[in-house]
Scaffold this motif. Structure first.
Motif, PDB file in Angstrom:
ATOM      1  N   LEU A   1       0.826  -1.205   0.000  1.00  0.00           N
ATOM      2  CA  LEU A   1       0.000   0.000   0.000  1.00  0.00           C
ATOM      3  C   LEU A   1       0.859   1.253   0.000  1.00  0.00           C
ATOM      4  O   LEU A   1       0.533   2.246  -0.671  1.00  0.00           O
ATOM      5  N   THR A   2       1.976   1.231   0.734  1.00  0.00           N
ATOM      6  CA  THR A   2       2.868   2.392   0.768  1.00  0.00           C
ATOM      7  C   THR A   2       3.419   2.687  -0.617  1.00  0.00           C
ATOM      8  O   THR A   2       3.429   3.842  -1.074  1.00  0.00           O
ATOM      9  N   LEU A   3       3.908   1.653  -1.303  1.00  0.00           N
ATOM     10  CA  LEU A   3       4.423   1.855  -2.659  1.00  0.00           C
ATOM     11  C   LEU A   3       3.317   2.301  -3.613  1.00  0.00           C
ATOM     12  O   LEU A   3       3.563   3.097  -4.537  1.00  0.00           O
ATOM     13  N   SER A   4       2.106   1.796  -3.399  1.00  0.00           N
ATOM     14  CA  SER A   4       0.996   2.219  -4.261  1.00  0.00           C
ATOM     15  C   SER A   4       0.689   3.699  -4.058  1.00  0.00           C
ATOM     16  O   SER A   4       0.512   4.446  -5.033  1.00  0.00           O
ATOM     17  N   TYR A   5       0.636   4.145  -2.791  1.00  0.00           N
ATOM     18  CA  TYR A   5       0.394   5.565  -2.527  1.00  0.00           C
ATOM     19  C   TYR A   5       1.491   6.429  -3.137  1.00  0.00           C
ATOM     20  O   TYR A   5       1.217   7.442  -3.814  1.00  0.00           O
ATOM     21  N   ALA A   6       2.768   6.029  -2.890  1.00  0.00           N
ATOM     22  CA  ALA A   6       3.887   6.819  -3.402  1.00  0.00           C
ATOM     23  C   ALA A   6       3.905   6.819  -4.924  1.00  0.00           C
ATOM     24  O   ALA A   6       4.158   7.863  -5.558  1.00  0.00           O
TER      25      ALA A   6
ATOM     26  N   ILE B   1       3.128   9.680 -10.110  1.00  0.00           N
ATOM     27  CA  ILE B   1       2.487   9.801 -11.426  1.00  0.00           C
ATOM     28  C   ILE B   1       1.708  11.098 -11.520  1.00  0.00           C
ATOM     29  O   ILE B   1       1.764  11.817 -12.532  1.00  0.00           O
ATOM     30  N   ALA B   2       0.959  11.430 -10.456  1.00  0.00           N
ATOM     31  CA  ALA B   2       0.213  12.691 -10.464  1.00  0.00           C
ATOM     32  C   ALA B   2       1.155  13.884 -10.557  1.00  0.00           C
ATOM     33  O   ALA B   2       0.873  14.866 -11.265  1.00  0.00           O
ATOM     34  N   GLY B   3       2.312  13.803  -9.850  1.00  0.00           N
ATOM     35  CA  GLY B   3       3.275  14.909  -9.919  1.00  0.00           C
ATOM     36  C   GLY B   3       3.868  15.071 -11.298  1.00  0.00           C
ATOM     37  O   GLY B   3       4.030  16.196 -11.799  1.00  0.00           O
ATOM     38  N   VAL B   4       4.224  13.948 -11.943  1.00  0.00           N
ATOM     39  CA  VAL B   4       4.777  14.017 -13.294  1.00  0.00           C
ATOM     40  C   VAL B   4       3.772  14.607 -14.269  1.00  0.00           C
ATOM     41  O   VAL B   4       4.113  15.461 -15.126  1.00  0.00           O
ATOM     42  N   LEU B   5       2.516  14.178 -14.173  1.00  0.00           N
ATOM     43  CA  LEU B   5       1.488  14.724 -15.066  1.00  0.00           C
ATOM     44  C   LEU B   5       1.287  16.213 -14.830  1.00  0.00           C
ATOM     45  O   LEU B   5       1.125  16.993 -15.793  1.00  0.00           O
ATOM     46  N   LEU B   6       1.302  16.625 -13.578  1.00  0.00           N
ATOM     47  CA  LEU B   6       1.120  18.040 -13.283  1.00  0.00           C
ATOM     48  C   LEU B   6       2.271  18.883 -13.816  1.00  0.00           C
ATOM     49  O   LEU B   6       2.060  19.943 -14.436  1.00  0.00           O
TER      50      LEU B   6
ATOM     51  N   PHE C   1      13.521  25.265 -14.408  1.00  0.00           N
ATOM     52  CA  PHE C   1      12.315  24.437 -14.275  1.00  0.00           C
ATOM     53  C   PHE C   1      12.659  22.960 -14.125  1.00  0.00           C
ATOM     54  O   PHE C   1      12.081  22.249 -13.291  1.00  0.00           O
ATOM     55  N   VAL C   2      13.608  22.496 -14.928  1.00  0.00           N
ATOM     56  CA  VAL C   2      13.915  21.068 -14.895  1.00  0.00           C
ATOM     57  C   VAL C   2      14.500  20.643 -13.547  1.00  0.00           C
ATOM     58  O   VAL C   2      14.022  19.680 -12.941  1.00  0.00           O
ATOM     59  N   PRO C   3      15.538  21.330 -13.028  1.00  0.00           N
ATOM     60  CA  PRO C   3      16.012  20.915 -11.694  1.00  0.00           C
ATOM     61  C   PRO C   3      14.971  21.103 -10.601  1.00  0.00           C
ATOM     62  O   PRO C   3      14.914  20.318  -9.640  1.00  0.00           O
ATOM     63  N   ALA C   4      14.140  22.156 -10.742  1.00  0.00           N
ATOM     64  CA  ALA C   4      13.082  22.349  -9.756  1.00  0.00           C
ATOM     65  C   ALA C   4      12.081  21.193  -9.799  1.00  0.00           C
ATOM     66  O   ALA C   4      11.615  20.708  -8.751  1.00  0.00           O
ATOM     67  N   ALA C   5      11.753  20.722 -11.012  1.00  0.00           N
ATOM     68  CA  ALA C   5      10.834  19.595 -11.139  1.00  0.00           C
ATOM     69  C   ALA C   5      11.425  18.333 -10.520  1.00  0.00           C
ATOM     70  O   ALA C   5      10.728  17.550  -9.859  1.00  0.00           O
ATOM     71  N   ILE C   6      12.741  18.146 -10.728  1.00  0.00           N
ATOM     72  CA  ILE C   6      13.383  16.959 -10.146  1.00  0.00           C
ATOM     73  C   ILE C   6      13.347  17.021  -8.625  1.00  0.00           C
ATOM     74  O   ILE C   6      13.054  16.024  -7.941  1.00  0.00           O
ATOM     75  N   LEU C   7      13.621  18.195  -8.055  1.00  0.00           N
ATOM     76  CA  LEU C   7      13.571  18.340  -6.605  1.00  0.00           C
ATOM     77  C   LEU C   7      12.158  18.131  -6.057  1.00  0.00           C
ATOM     78  O   LEU C   7      11.961  17.502  -5.002  1.00  0.00           O
ATOM     79  N   VAL C   8      11.176  18.672  -6.809  1.00  0.00           N
ATOM     80  CA  VAL C   8       9.784  18.490  -6.372  1.00  0.00           C
ATOM     81  C   VAL C   8       9.396  17.019  -6.393  1.00  0.00           C
ATOM     82  O   VAL C   8       8.759  16.505  -5.463  1.00  0.00           O
ATOM     83  N   LEU C   9       9.789  16.309  -7.457  1.00  0.00           N
ATOM     84  CA  LEU C   9       9.458  14.887  -7.530  1.00  0.00           C
ATOM     85  C   LEU C   9      10.161  14.088  -6.445  1.00  0.00           C
ATOM     86  O   LEU C   9       9.588  13.134  -5.881  1.00  0.00           O
ATOM     87  N   ALA C  10      11.401  14.448  -6.135  1.00  0.00           N
ATOM     88  CA  ALA C  10      12.107  13.765  -5.062  1.00  0.00           C
ATOM     89  C   ALA C  10      11.403  13.980  -3.721  1.00  0.00           C
ATOM     90  O   ALA C  10      11.250  13.054  -2.914  1.00  0.00           O
ATOM     91  N   PHE C  11      10.972  15.239  -3.493  1.00  0.00           N
ATOM     92  CA  PHE C  11      10.240  15.523  -2.257  1.00  0.00           C
ATOM     93  C   PHE C  11       8.924  14.756  -2.211  1.00  0.00           C
ATOM     94  O   PHE C  11       8.541  14.197  -1.163  1.00  0.00           O
ATOM     95  N   MET C  12       8.215  14.692  -3.350  1.00  0.00           N
ATOM     96  CA  MET C  12       6.948  13.965  -3.391  1.00  0.00           C
ATOM     97  C   MET C  12       7.158  12.473  -3.162  1.00  0.00           C
ATOM     98  O   MET C  12       6.320  11.801  -2.545  1.00  0.00           O
ATOM     99  N   LEU C  13       8.304  11.934  -3.637  1.00  0.00           N
ATOM    100  CA  LEU C  13       8.582  10.524  -3.425  1.00  0.00           C
ATOM    101  C   LEU C  13       8.780  10.233  -1.940  1.00  0.00           C
ATOM    102  O   LEU C  13       8.196   9.282  -1.395  1.00  0.00           O
TER     103      LEU C  13
END
Length: 363
Positions: free
Chosen positions: A7-12, A17-22, A59-71
């Motif tokens: 369940l944890t991996l499913s939530y993450a 996926i939602a972050g990448v789409l956004l 934008f690109v490094p910011a997106a990578i940092l945001v995705l890392a934080f979301m993970l």
């Protein structure tokens, strides 16, 4: 992998996926320039924290940092949420292990939840309650059966001792008494075996017409009814059900035998009716007699109950007649209901699933 980890991996994963789409939508629909996607250098990540920097390079490094934080957020938050969601399941598992060790009195008692876990816990508690009641009933039944079986055997032993100590006693009288006692022991043993058979549902199912079963039982018990000055009235319609013809005949015979023996002493009647309703068929046996206490009637289907008195006549039975009826009805996915008649006597109704045929008038 445990359910909590899955369940944890499913939530993450869902959060990633939602972050990448956004972020993709932001890149496509907001003016980021015409430079295209540029792979960032290590020094570009520091520019993210400078409010004056804008554009695709940031934008690109910011997106990578945001995705890392979301993970990280998704893994930690998912672990916590999964633990809270699965906490009731842990309680249910503990209760199951406790029941497996033989303690059926334990209950989950999950309060304040009306979701699927709450329904599962309530259903499990009801199952434990039924199992506890069933085990207690079986223990009482075994104790009563042992007592009932011990009695005729003890009488037989006493009679044999009398015969040995008093050789001048008439053999014919002793033989007759031994025959009656042994016949009673055999009758009780056969009744217990029949109960065991119905509890295990080890019988072949076939199409059975209850109206024909009622007529056959009437023919069998007609001499007994004449001896007790009881008139039998049989009527109804063709009622098809699925089950064992032999067991259903035993069910009907027991009901009618009980109705004949426990009837008015100065002559009475027994009414046997069959009927068909959508989805079920019914067999109703009513008899005249004394007025019965509703509380007493509710216990008549329990083992070794013989009404107000434990009679010892030649047709008194062993106190398992209605118990066998109830057991056979339940083995056929049916029910037995007993109720006192307003004018005196008993009304017994057996309801069984229909075989799916239309009712036909039967005289």
């Amino acid at each position: 992998m445990s359910a909590r980890a899955k369940l944890t991996l499913s939530y993450a994963g869902f959060l990633m996926i939602a972050g990448v789409l956004l972020l993709t939508a932001v890149w496509l629909f907001l003016p980021m320039g015409s430079g295209g996607i540029q792979f960032p250098e290590p020094a570009d990540f520091a520019r993210v924290f400078n409010p004056g920097n804008r554009g695709p390079v940031v934008f690109v490094p910011a997106a990578i940092l945001v995705l890392a934080f979301m993970l990280v957020f998704g893994l930690v938050g998912g672990w916590v949420l999964a633990g809270r969601m699965l906490a009731p399941l842990s309680r249910i598992t503990d209760a199951t292990r406790t029941a497996a060790r033989g303690s059926l009195s334990h209950r989950i008692g999950l309060q304040g939840r009306s979701d699927e876990f709450g329904e599962l816990a309530d259903a499990f508690d009801r199952m434990l309650a039924r199992l506890e009641a069933h085990v207690a009933e079986q223990r009482r039944f075994a104790a009563n059966a042992s007592h009932e079986l011990r009695t005729p055997l003890a009488i037989t032993q006493t009679l044999l001792d009398l015969a040995r100590n008093d050789p001048d006693r008439p053999d014919s009288e002793l033989d007759e008494r031994l025959r009656v006692v042994n016949a009673r022991a055999i009758e009780l043993t056969e009744a217990l075996l029949l109960l065991s058979r119905t509890d295990q549902r080890s019988f072949t199912r076939e199409d059975v017409d209850l109206s024909l079963i009622a007529e056959e039982a009437t023919e069998m018990l007609l001499p007994l009814a004449e001896k007790h000055d009881v008139a039998i009235e049989t009527c109804g319609e063709v009622t098809h059900t699925i089950g064992s013809a032999a067991l259903l005949l035993q069910l009907t015979t027991n009901l009618m035998h009980n109705a004949i023996v426990h009837n008015s002493p100065d002559g009475g009647t027994v009414q046997v009716r069959t009927a068909s309703t959508p989805g079920s068929v019914t067999l109703t046996v009513e008899n005249t007699g004394d007025k019965l206490d509703p509380q007493l009637v509710s216990t008549l289907a329990e083992p070794f109950q013989r009404g107000a008195e434990r009679t010892r006549t030649d047709h008194a039975g062993v106190g398992l007649g209605l118990t066998i009826v109830k057991s056979i009805a339940q083995a056929h996915d049916g029910t037995l209901s007993l109720s006192p008649r307003p004018g005196g006597g008993l009304r017994a109704t057996v309801r069984l699933p229909t075989a799916g045929r239309s009712p036909v008038p039967h005289g």
